[in-house]
Every structure is written in C-alpha cells, then in structure tokens.
Design a protein around this motif. Structure first.
Motif, short mmCIF file in Angstrom:
data_model
loop_
_atom_site.label_atom_id
_atom_site.label_comp_id
_atom_site.label_asym_id
_atom_site.label_seq_id
_atom_site.Cartn_x
_atom_site.Cartn_y
_atom_site.Cartn_z
N ILE A 105 1.70 10.64 -0.80
CA ILE A 105 2.49 10.07 -1.65
C ILE A 105 2.42 8.72 -2.26
O ILE A 105 3.02 8.55 -2.86
CB ILE A 105 3.63 10.53 -0.34
CG1 ILE A 105 5.83 10.48 -1.33
CG2 ILE A 105 3.78 9.13 0.06
CD1 ILE A 105 7.07 10.32 -0.35
N PHE A 106 1.20 8.15 -1.80
CA PHE A 106 1.15 7.19 -2.27
C PHE A 106 -0.33 6.85 -2.71
O PHE A 106 -0.81 6.05 -3.77
CB PHE A 106 1.68 6.14 -1.05
CG PHE A 106 0.63 6.26 0.00
CD1 PHE A 106 1.47 6.42 1.06
CD2 PHE A 106 -0.90 5.11 -0.15
CE1 PHE A 106 0.10 6.73 2.59
CE2 PHE A 106 -1.28 5.57 0.59
CZ PHE A 106 -0.90 5.65 1.64
N LEU A 107 -1.09 8.13 -2.93
CA LEU A 107 -2.22 7.98 -3.04
C LEU A 107 -2.33 7.52 -4.41
O LEU A 107 -3.66 6.75 -5.23
CB LEU A 107 -2.82 9.40 -2.58
CG LEU A 107 -4.54 9.06 -3.29
CD1 LEU A 107 -5.28 7.84 -2.41
CD2 LEU A 107 -5.31 11.37 -2.60
N VAL A 108 -2.21 8.32 -4.97
CA VAL A 108 -2.62 8.25 -6.90
C VAL A 108 -1.77 6.67 -7.27
O VAL A 108 -2.87 6.40 -8.13
CB VAL A 108 -1.44 9.24 -7.91
CG1 VAL A 108 -1.81 9.53 -9.65
CG2 VAL A 108 -2.41 10.77 -6.69
N PRO A 109 -0.70 6.17 -7.94
CA PRO A 109 -0.43 5.25 -7.49
C PRO A 109 -1.35 3.85 -7.01
O PRO A 109 -1.33 3.10 -8.08
CB PRO A 109 0.84 5.50 -7.64
CG PRO A 109 1.86 6.51 -7.44
CD PRO A 109 0.65 7.06 -6.79
N LEU A 110 -1.29 4.03 -5.45
CA LEU A 110 -1.79 3.04 -5.24
C LEU A 110 -3.76 3.36 -6.09
O LEU A 110 -4.13 1.95 -5.57
CB LEU A 110 -2.31 3.48 -3.89
CG LEU A 110 -3.15 2.59 -3.45
CD1 LEU A 110 -2.30 1.34 -2.66
CD2 LEU A 110 -3.53 2.98 -1.98
N VAL A 133 0.62 -0.95 -0.40
CA VAL A 133 0.14 -0.46 -0.16
C VAL A 133 0.53 1.49 0.22
O VAL A 133 0.63 2.11 -0.78
CB VAL A 133 -0.98 0.24 1.37
CG1 VAL A 133 -1.90 1.05 1.11
CG2 VAL A 133 -1.85 -0.70 1.41
N ILE A 134 2.20 1.37 0.53
CA ILE A 134 2.46 2.69 1.06
C ILE A 134 4.04 2.23 0.55
O ILE A 134 4.67 3.64 -0.63
CB ILE A 134 2.78 3.28 2.16
CG1 ILE A 134 1.83 3.18 3.40
CG2 ILE A 134 3.56 3.67 2.56
CD1 ILE A 134 1.64 3.03 4.99
N SER A 179 -7.25 -0.39 -9.14
CA SER A 179 -8.01 -0.21 -9.92
C SER A 179 -7.42 -1.50 -10.80
O SER A 179 -8.26 -2.67 -11.38
CB SER A 179 -8.31 1.24 -10.77
OG SER A 179 -7.52 1.33 -11.99
N ARG A 180 -6.20 -1.90 -11.08
CA ARG A 180 -6.07 -2.68 -11.41
C ARG A 180 -5.68 -4.11 -11.06
O ARG A 180 -6.74 -5.30 -11.44
CB ARG A 180 -4.79 -2.95 -12.07
CG ARG A 180 -4.14 -3.44 -13.33
CD ARG A 180 -2.33 -2.90 -13.74
NE ARG A 180 -2.61 -1.50 -13.79
CZ ARG A 180 -1.95 -1.46 -14.28
NH1 ARG A 180 -0.11 -1.45 -13.42
NH2 ARG A 180 -1.26 -0.04 -13.96
#
Lengths: 317, 291
Positions: B135-140, A49-50, B145-146
C-alpha cells in the motif's frame, strides 16, 4: 534514578485524595502535550514511511505517474486497465492458490503435530524445537537448500541415479510451468509450518486437561478428542492463524522471487512480484500503485471478514 | 489424520492407563518422521557446505568424506559476506534500537499518559500491522530515491523501524499495563519528570518485553528480503540476505561454497536461538512474521 537518591522518599505514603485534586488538574493540561511528545518519534517515522506514502497511493493510483516526472490525472484509466489485465488475474489466481494451500496443508500438518506433541509423555520440547528451526532460516538460504535438493543434476535426483532410478532426471521442479508454483509452495510450507506447531501447541496446552479425561471416560478415541475438544478449545488461535495466513498469502514474495522470479512464463507469478516489476522495471508507478491498492483492498476485506468471525466467536462464548 | 484416528482402537475399555501407552508408539513414529522432514534439509546444508564440487557430484546427499573447511573462507571472500554481515549488523542494531525508542515511548504514552484518541490510535496500529506493505511501497521508493535514501543503510533502517514499531508498541503496551501504577506515581512524587519516570523507572521493568521485541524485530530485519532487494542495489550497502542472493545467482555451479555461505548466514540466528530459546518461541508466536 536521579530523583530518588536525594531524599528517602522513594516509598512515598499514599497522598490523601483531597489534597491532590488541584495538582492533578493542572498536571492534566500539560500532560496532554507530554503524551503527544512521547508519541512523536513513532508518529513521525510512521507518517514518513507508511502514512504519507500510503495516503499518496490513493492519488497516484489515478495517474500515469512514472515515478519521477509530475504525474497527470487519468481518472479511472488504471482501474479499467487492471480489470482487463491478464497478468493481474494470472498473478492473483496464484495468490488464491497460495491461500487455499496454506489454510489447508500447513494448517493440517501443524494441528496434527501439535495435537500429538500435546499427548506424548517425553520429547515434546526437543521435537517442537526441531520443527521450529526451519522457520528461523532466511528464505534465501532455504531456497538454496531446496534448489540443490530438487535440481535435476544434483541432490535427490542424482542420489537416485546412483541406485539406477532416473525418473527425476528431467523433472525441473522450478522450471516447469506445471510444477513451479507447487514447488515454491512446498518449500514455503517446509519453512513455515513449524511456526503453526508452536502456536497451536501453546494453545492446546492451555486447554483444561479434565475435559480430555472426561471424554476418555465417555469412550472417546483420539480423533474424537482432537475434533471435539482440542479444535474447539483453540478456536481463537485457529481464527488468528487463518487470518494471518490469508493476509500473508496476499503478500507472498520471498520464495517466488528467489526460486522462480514468477516464471516460467508467469506460471508462478504473484501480485507482490507484479507490483515490483510494473513499478521498478517498467516504470509505470501509477499503474503499479493501482495494482497494490487493489491488493490492499482485498486484504482489508479479509480483515473485515475475520473481524466479524471473531465477534461472532466472542458472542458465541 | 487417519493415523491419528487409528491410533487408539481398543483403548475405550481401559481409558486412561492403556490410552496413554498405546497411543505413544504411533505418535512417536509419526512425529519422528516429521522431524526428519524438518531436519534432513538442514543436515544437507551442513553436509554440502563441507564438500568440494567434485565430491558433491559423487556424493550428493551423504555426509562429507573429506570435509573441506576452506569452503567457508572461500565463500566468505567470494560472496563478500564480511561486508554483508557488517551491513546487516548495522541494520539489525539500528532497527532494534530505533524500534525500542519509538515503540517504548509510544507504548508508555498509550499505557500511562493522557493520549487523545487513544482508541483510534490503537485501531490505526492494528491496521498498519495487518495491511500489505504494498500500500505504500511504490510511492515510498520514489520518495526515498528523491531524498537520497535508496542504497543507504539508514534508509533501510528507517523503513524497518516504521514497519516494526506498530506491533512493538502494542506488545510493549501489554507489558506496561501489567506494571503497577504506584511505581511511577512514587517516581513522580519524588520529582522525576515524565521522561525520567518512563526511561529510568517504568520501562526498565518491562525488560522482558523489550527483549522479545528485540528478538522478533532483529530476526525480521536480518532475514528481510522485499525491501532489501527493492531499495538497495549498490554492492557496498547490500545486507547479508541480498549479498547471499547475488552470490547464489553469480555462482550457481559452486554448490559447496553456496552451502557454506548459507551456513554462515544461519549460524548467528541459531546461536541466538539456542541461548534464548523460550523467548524466541514465545516472541515469534506473538509477533508472527512470514516472508
């Protein structure tokens, strides 16, 4: 406790040191693997996740990624775009206003109330609970309460109408470009400041009471006691509060999202909303990641600053 | 502040006795006014949850004249609050249990076992707690969704577990280091393996720590908004916060029902709070979270 019911050895005698050594060494090698196994669930979730997505941000920020197709590398294009992006500077200036407001207004309210609470004889506990209750509210509910109260057609405005005052009838707290950001902050302060009361009160109650008594004998008034004893006495807590408030101000999302959506005309926009909009509405995930990283760098910078302040405090003590 | 300064003019003559007495009335006045500031909007929520929209127009702030309890059942149905509550219950439970497992084991390892790079791990945890989720929201999001995890409860639970585990680990570790090592030595000598020692002997002794973690994490998961609105748009998986938000955006005129729905959303938290007040306050002060 499967292991203890077999034998009455639960209260084991302390084994002699020489006899244990070899056993301990052999256990050590295996224990490293065991230790890693214990960390594994937390580590796996964290990387998924992070850690993973966080690290990939540094790559995506340099691409034209749309979120779905294969990104192509665009170098520092996103960075130059960011520097020239008025939406970004507009949003970040509001985060700065948020920060300055929150390290002053709720801070002063929290310190004042905590200091008074620490001095009264009776009622400290229930009053503390009352101030704390709004902090438990979901922000969506708090937002709704204040929307009702501040709406031009209901709440306070319409109550004032009953006694002939129409001053608030065309004041749109959340719909006026001059008022929107401040109205949002006012709602946020209402919900949040009680948290600071609890934090500061606990710290102030830890101050040695004899210091206050000594000051009183020396003729100190309440202000002196507050300024020269209570405040210095809770310095580590104060620094902590400044730090978390600063970091939270960079992240602020909920109330702006629910109350104004960043509007009207961007007058209450903040970076967290901008990132979401750019990423998920405009599908410019690469650029959104660059904005998010810029914001994270600011957060990291604040962390470093506070780290040095704290170290200075420790040395000063 | 000026109120504070002016409270004890003249108390210098007889410092202690009159100091306490003279300050008190003004302090109580100020504290009382501030209590009203905190409580009146809460009271408005309750009052207005019992009014029809007709009465709201006539009587915007006062107590309800003919309390309308149907508001609650109507809000429950129209706002799909039942589904939202169920989803949130699953999310809260899943998150709390997930954090207990991940953070409990990790904290045990950090407090008791021979972990390589211990200092580095602690620093990493602190960083993860402090840095923005952006810092990780968009790629996450696009990873989720994939993987087909958007619009699912488990997808949200995994995120909440990951976000809350670092803080919970550091908190639980501080509880664990206070438990004497002789206890687990004894269990090991009795033949318990490391997992048995941790789960059956040592971790149960840190129960207050787990309770604190449960409260902080559970409340955070229940009230969370950013990830909930970003990762879930399918009506059947909306947690209560976003279900409420959708309700409020769809029916802006039905203030009575919206207030009733608000009361429904807040009551479970307040009940928990009343039952475990001390834990709540100390826990939230330790693990401060802000929307």
């Amino acid at each position: 406790m499967a292991s203890t019911d077999a034998t009455p050895r639960t209260v084991a005698p302390a084994p002699s040191a020489p006899g244990r050594r070899p056993a301990r060494r052999s256990r050590r090698r295996g224990s490293r693997a065991v230790a890693i196994a214990f960390l594994l669930p937390a580590l796996a979730v964290n990387l998924l996740v992070i850690g993973g997505p966080g690290a990939s941000s540094f790559f995506y920020a340099l691409t034209d990624w749309d979120g779905f197709t294969t990104p192509s590398f665009t170098g520092l294009e996103n960075v130059t775009r960011l520097v020239a992006d008025s939406n970004f500077w507009n949003a970040i200036s509001h985060n700065a206003i948020y920060l300055l407001t929150f390290i002053t207004v709720p801070m002063a309210m929290g310190l004042g109330a905590a200091f008074m609470l620490s001095r009264i004889r009776r009622g400290t506990a229930p009053l503390r609970v009352i101030y704390f209750v709004p902090y438990l509210f979901a922000s969506v509910v708090t937002a709704q309460v204040w929307k009702n109260l501040l709406s031009p057609s209901s709440g306070i405005a319409s109550a004032l109408n009953k006694i002939g005052i129409t001053a608030l009838d065309d004041v749109f707290f959340f719909g006026d470009t001059r008022l929107a950001l401040f109205s949002v902050m006012a709602v946020d302060v209402w919900q949040f400041w009680g948290f600071l009361v609890v934090l500061f009160l606990a710290a102030m109650q830890g101050i040695d009471q004899s210091r206050f008594e000594a000051a009183r004998i020396d003729g100190a008034n309440a202000w002196h006691e507050f300024w020269h004893i209570a405040l210095p006495g809770i310095r580590p807590t104060l620094t902590f509060a400044f730090m978390i408030i600063s970091l939270w101000s960079l992240l602020t999302f909920n109330f702006v999202f629910v109350l104004t959506g960043g509007g009207p005309a961007g007058s209450s926009d903040v970076v967290a909303l901008l990132v979401n909009r750019v990423a998920f509405e405009q599908l410019q995930a690469g650029y959104a990641t660059a904005i998010a990283l810029a914001m994270s760098f600011l957060g990291a910078l604040l962390l470093v600053i506070f780290h040095f302040i704290r170290r200075g405090e420790e040395e000063g003590l | 502040m000026s109120a504070l300064a002016s409270t004890d003019r003249g108390t210098t003559a007889v410092p202690r006795a009159s100091g306490g007495l003279r300050r008190t009335p003004l302090s109580y006045t100020v504290l009382g006014l501030v209590a009203a500031y905190s409580l009146v909007p809460v009271l408005m929520l309750v009052f207005n949850s019992l009014k029809s929209d007709l009465e709201l127009g006539r009587n915007p702030l006062g107590p309800p004249q003919n309390p309308r309890l149907e508001n609650f059942t109507e809000a429950w149905v129209q706002g799909s609050l039942g589904r939202g509550m169920l989803n949130s219950a699953i999310i809260v439970l899943g998150t709390v249990v997930g954090v207990w497992i991940c953070a409990g084991l990790a904290a045990y390892a950090l407090a008791r076992l021979d972990v390589p790079f211990k200092g580095g791990i602690a620093t990493y945890l602190f960083l993860v707690i402090s840095l923005p989720v952006q810092i990780f929201l968009v790629p996450l999001f696009f990873l989720w969704s994939r993987l087909g995890l958007t619009d699912t409860l488990q997808g949200l639970i995994i995120i909440y577990v990951a976000i809350n585990t670092p803080f919970a680990t550091l908190l639980l570790r501080s509880f664990l280091v206070a438990i004497p090592k002789e206890i687990d030595e004894a269990a090991r000598i009795d033949g318990a393996n490391e997992l048995q020692t941790a789960v059956r002997v040592v971790l149960p002794l840190a129960r207050p720590g787990f309770l604190t973690v449960g409260i902080v994490v559970g409340l955070a998961a229940y009230n969370e908004l950013l990830f909930a609105v970003t990762f879930i748009s399918e009506p059947s998986t909306l947690p209560i916060a976003t279900a409420y938000l959708n309700f409020s955006q769809g029916f802006t005129q039905q203030y009575g029902l919206l207030n009733a729905a608000g009361v429904i959303m807040v009551v479970p938290v307040l009940v928990m709070f009343v039952l475990m007040q001390k834990k709540f306050i100390s826990g939230l002060a330790a693990g401060g979270v802000k929307g």
